[in-house]
Design a protein around this motif. Structure first.
Motif, PDB file in Angstrom:
ATOM      1  N   MET A  85      65.886  50.012 -82.237  1.00 52.00           N
ATOM      2  CA  MET A  85      65.681  51.426 -81.954  1.00 52.00           C
ATOM      3  C   MET A  85      65.242  51.559 -80.488  1.00 52.00           C
ATOM      4  SD  MET A  85      65.980  54.409 -83.340  1.00 52.00           S
ATOM      5  CE  MET A  85      66.279  53.965 -85.024  1.00 52.00           C
ATOM      6  N   ASN A  86      65.881  52.455 -79.764  1.00 47.34           N
ATOM      7  CA  ASN A  86      65.529  52.660 -78.367  1.00 47.34           C
ATOM      8  C   ASN A  86      65.275  54.153 -78.116  1.00 47.34           C
ATOM      9  OD1 ASN A  86      68.081  53.879 -78.071  1.00 47.34           O
ATOM     10  ND2 ASN A  86      69.024  51.947 -77.515  1.00 47.34           N
ATOM     11  N   ILE A  87      64.890  54.495 -76.897  1.00 44.51           N
ATOM     12  CA  ILE A  87      64.530  55.879 -76.581  1.00 44.51           C
ATOM     13  C   ILE A  87      65.702  56.841 -76.793  1.00 44.51           C
ATOM     14  CG2 ILE A  87      63.765  57.438 -74.740  1.00 44.51           C
ATOM     15  CD1 ILE A  87      62.071  55.062 -73.691  1.00 44.51           C
ATOM     16  N   PRO A  88      66.921  56.531 -76.311  1.00 45.60           N
ATOM     17  CA  PRO A  88      68.023  57.461 -76.569  1.00 45.60           C
ATOM     18  C   PRO A  88      68.272  57.707 -78.058  1.00 45.60           C
ATOM     19  CG  PRO A  88      68.636  55.925 -74.835  1.00 45.60           C
ATOM     20  CD  PRO A  88      67.337  55.440 -75.408  1.00 45.60           C
ATOM     21  N   ASN A  89      68.198  56.663 -78.877  1.00 46.97           N
ATOM     22  CA  ASN A  89      68.401  56.840 -80.315  1.00 46.97           C
ATOM     23  C   ASN A  89      67.273  57.650 -80.943  1.00 46.97           C
ATOM     24  OD1 ASN A  89      70.782  55.438 -80.186  1.00 46.97           O
ATOM     25  ND2 ASN A  89      69.946  53.543 -80.993  1.00 46.97           N
ATOM     26  N   ILE A  90      66.060  57.459 -80.471  1.00 45.75           N
ATOM     27  CA  ILE A  90      64.926  58.249 -80.967  1.00 45.75           C
ATOM     28  C   ILE A  90      65.132  59.724 -80.634  1.00 45.75           C
ATOM     29  CG2 ILE A  90      62.450  58.686 -80.655  1.00 45.75           C
ATOM     30  CD1 ILE A  90      62.156  55.585 -80.348  1.00 45.75           C
ATOM     31  N   LEU A  91      65.622  60.014 -79.428  1.00 48.80           N
ATOM     32  CA  LEU A  91      65.889  61.402 -79.041  1.00 48.80           C
ATOM     33  C   LEU A  91      66.984  62.022 -79.913  1.00 48.80           C
ATOM     34  CD1 LEU A  91      65.683  61.158 -75.146  1.00 48.80           C
ATOM     35  CD2 LEU A  91      64.068  62.302 -76.691  1.00 48.80           C
ATOM     36  N   THR A  92      67.992  61.239 -80.235  1.00 47.57           N
ATOM     37  CA  THR A  92      69.061  61.728 -81.112  1.00 47.57           C
ATOM     38  C   THR A  92      68.516  62.013 -82.510  1.00 47.57           C
ATOM     39  OG1 THR A  92      70.734  60.510 -79.871  1.00 47.57           O
ATOM     40  CG2 THR A  92      71.328  61.200 -82.087  1.00 47.57           C
ATOM     41  N   LEU A  93      67.689  61.108 -83.029  1.00 47.02           N
ATOM     42  CA  LEU A  93      67.068  61.347 -84.341  1.00 47.02           C
ATOM     43  C   LEU A  93      66.160  62.569 -84.300  1.00 47.02           C
ATOM     44  CD1 LEU A  93      66.270  57.679 -85.426  1.00 47.02           C
ATOM     45  CD2 LEU A  93      67.889  59.252 -86.520  1.00 47.02           C
ATOM     46  N   LEU A  94      65.441  62.741 -83.192  1.00 49.58           N
ATOM     47  CA  LEU A  94      64.587  63.926 -83.028  1.00 49.58           C
ATOM     48  C   LEU A  94      65.429  65.195 -83.107  1.00 49.58           C
ATOM     49  CD1 LEU A  94      61.892  65.313 -82.334  1.00 49.58           C
ATOM     50  CD2 LEU A  94      62.487  64.990 -79.912  1.00 49.58           C
ATOM     51  N   ARG A  95      66.595  65.173 -82.465  1.00 47.26           N
ATOM     52  CA  ARG A  95      67.487  66.334 -82.501  1.00 47.26           C
ATOM     53  C   ARG A  95      67.885  66.657 -83.939  1.00 47.26           C
ATOM     54  NH1 ARG A  95      70.371  64.774 -78.807  1.00 47.26           N
ATOM     55  NH2 ARG A  95      72.299  64.053 -79.725  1.00 47.26           N
ATOM     56  N   THR A 128      67.727  67.438 -75.325  1.00 50.44           N
ATOM     57  CA  THR A 128      67.757  66.029 -75.742  1.00 50.44           C
ATOM     58  C   THR A 128      69.184  65.512 -75.833  1.00 50.44           C
ATOM     59  OG1 THR A 128      67.776  66.409 -78.144  1.00 50.44           O
ATOM     60  CG2 THR A 128      65.608  66.258 -77.072  1.00 50.44           C
ATOM     61  N   ASP A 129      70.146  66.424 -76.076  1.00 52.18           N
ATOM     62  CA  ASP A 129      71.555  66.019 -76.119  1.00 52.18           C
ATOM     63  C   ASP A 129      71.981  65.452 -74.772  1.00 52.18           C
ATOM     64  OD1 ASP A 129      74.254  65.711 -76.707  1.00 52.18           O
ATOM     65  OD2 ASP A 129      74.704  67.806 -76.266  1.00 52.18           O
ATOM     66  N   TRP A 130      71.632  66.134 -73.713  1.00 57.83           N
ATOM     67  CA  TRP A 130      71.974  65.636 -72.378  1.00 57.83           C
ATOM     68  C   TRP A 130      71.120  64.420 -72.028  1.00 57.83           C
ATOM     69  CZ3 TRP A 130      68.648  65.259 -68.188  1.00 57.83           C
ATOM     70  CH2 TRP A 130      69.248  64.800 -67.022  1.00 57.83           C
ATOM     71  N   PHE A 131      69.832  64.506 -72.308  1.00 56.65           N
ATOM     72  CA  PHE A 131      68.877  63.489 -71.864  1.00 56.65           C
ATOM     73  C   PHE A 131      69.100  62.144 -72.551  1.00 56.65           C
ATOM     74  CE2 PHE A 131      64.348  61.979 -71.312  1.00 56.65           C
ATOM     75  CZ  PHE A 131      64.461  61.789 -69.945  1.00 56.65           C
ATOM     76  N   ASP A 132      69.439  62.138 -73.843  1.00 59.68           N
ATOM     77  CA  ASP A 132      69.639  60.846 -74.518  1.00 59.68           C
ATOM     78  C   ASP A 132      70.859  60.117 -73.950  1.00 59.68           C
ATOM     79  OD1 ASP A 132      71.783  62.139 -75.786  1.00 59.68           O
ATOM     80  OD2 ASP A 132      70.951  61.953 -77.783  1.00 59.68           O
ATOM     81  N   LEU A 144      75.822  58.450 -83.993  1.00 54.99           N
ATOM     82  CA  LEU A 144      74.902  59.515 -84.387  1.00 54.99           C
ATOM     83  C   LEU A 144      74.851  60.674 -83.403  1.00 54.99           C
ATOM     84  CD1 LEU A 144      73.059  60.147 -86.737  1.00 54.99           C
ATOM     85  CD2 LEU A 144      71.155  59.178 -85.422  1.00 54.99           C
ATOM     86  N   ASP A 145      75.000  60.414 -82.109  1.00 51.38           N
ATOM     87  CA  ASP A 145      74.879  61.478 -81.112  1.00 51.38           C
ATOM     88  C   ASP A 145      75.861  62.627 -81.349  1.00 51.38           C
ATOM     89  OD1 ASP A 145      73.750  62.504 -78.512  1.00 51.38           O
ATOM     90  OD2 ASP A 145      75.857  62.267 -77.948  1.00 51.38           O
ATOM     91  N   PRO A 146      77.170  62.362 -81.488  1.00 54.54           N
ATOM     92  CA  PRO A 146      78.066  63.492 -81.727  1.00 54.54           C
ATOM     93  C   PRO A 146      77.844  64.157 -83.084  1.00 54.54           C
ATOM     94  CG  PRO A 146      79.305  61.421 -81.700  1.00 54.54           C
ATOM     95  CD  PRO A 146      77.908  61.102 -81.309  1.00 54.54           C
ATOM     96  N   VAL A 147      77.401  63.394 -84.070  1.00 54.48           N
ATOM     97  CA  VAL A 147      77.100  63.982 -85.380  1.00 54.48           C
ATOM     98  C   VAL A 147      75.945  64.974 -85.241  1.00 54.48           C
ATOM     99  CG1 VAL A 147      76.211  63.500 -87.704  1.00 54.48           C
ATOM    100  CG2 VAL A 147      77.987  62.038 -86.712  1.00 54.48           C
ATOM    101  N   ALA A 148      74.884  64.561 -84.557  1.00 56.44           N
ATOM    102  CA  ALA A 148      73.724  65.433 -84.354  1.00 56.44           C
ATOM    103  C   ALA A 148      74.124  66.699 -83.609  1.00 56.44           C
ATOM    104  CB  ALA A 148      72.630  64.681 -83.595  1.00 56.44           C
TER     105      ALA A 148
END
Length: 189
Positions: free
Chosen positions: A1-11, A43-47, A64-68
Motif C-alpha cells: 500500500m502506498n500514498i497514491p493507492n491510499i488517496l484512491t481508497l480515500l476517494r 485526490t484524483d489528480w494528486f494520486d 482502482l483509480d479509474p473505477v473510483a
C-alpha cells in the motif's frame, strides 16, 4: 500500500460521505457536499501525480483509480439528476454516465486484444474530466431551485453541457482509434 493507492481508497470512501451529507436536513449541506466532492476530485489528480513522481504506480492503483473516478462521477450525477429534476441535467448526466460504461467496456475489450494503449487517456479526455469535476462541484453548490440562475448555477450547468460535448467527442476519438479492431472484416489482399 502506498500514498497514491491510499488517496484512491480515500476517494472511494468519500463517495458515501458525499451522499449522506447531501441528504442531511440542514441548510449547509450543499456547501459541505460540494466541498467533500472537490477534495475527492483533487485526490484524483494528486494520486496520479504522486504515483508518477514517486514511481509508485501499481497494478492495484491502475485498476482502482479509474473505477473510483467513474463511481464518484456517476453517483454525483445521480444526485444532481434527482436534485434538479431537469431534462437538460438528466440528458447531460446520462450521456456522461453512458460514455463511461462504453469506454470502460472498450478498454477491457482492447486489453483482451493486447491493444489497451490504443485507447489510452488522451488530452480531450483530460479536459472532459476537468469540466465534469468543476461542473459537478458547482452544481452541488447550487440550491435545487437555482439551476441555470445566478453565477454558480449558470456556470455549473454551462460547464456540464461542455463536459457532455467533450464526453461525446472523446468517445468518438477512442472509438475511431479502436475501430480497425472492432470491425469484423479486414481487407484481405
Amino acid at each position: 500500500m502506498n500514498i497514491p493507492n491510499i488517496l484512491t481508497l480515500l476517494r472511494l470512501l468519500l463517495i458515501p460521505v458525499i451522499v449522506v451529507i447531501h441528504y442531511l436536513p440542514y441548510q449547509w449541506t450543499y456547501i459541505a457536499a460540494a466541498s467533500v466532492f472537490m477534495v475527492a476530485s483533487f485526490t484524483d489528480w494528486f494520486d496520479g501525480y504522486l504515483a508518477r513522481r514517486l514511481n509508485q504506480t501499481t497494478p492495484f492503483g491502475a485498476f482502482l483509480d479509474p473505477v473510483a473516478d467513474k463511481v464518484m462521477v456517476a453517483v454525483a450525477l445521480a444526485i444532481l439528476i434527482e436534485k434538479f429534476d431537469s431534462p437538460l441535467m438528466t440528458t447531460a448526466g446520462l450521456i456522461i454516465i453512458s460514455r463511461e460504461i462504453v469506454i470502460s467496456a472498450l478498454r477491457e475489450w482492447m486489453a483482451e486484444l493486447g491493444k489497451r494503449t490504443s485507447v489510452a487517456v488522451n488530452y480531450i479526455g483530460k479536459l472532459k474530466t476537468a469540466a465534469q469535476m468543476g461542473s459537478i462541484t458547482l452544481l452541488l453548490l447550487t440550491k435545487s431551485d437555482a439551476l441555470g440562475t445566478g453565477l454558480v448555477g449558470f456556470s455549473g450547468l454551462a460547464l456540464l453541457l461542455i463536459a457532455a460535448v467533450l464526453t461525446i467527442w472523446s468517445m468518438m476519438v477512442y472509438l475511431k482509434a479502436a475501430w480497425p479492431d472492432l470491425t469484423p472484416f479486414k481487407d484481405e489482399k
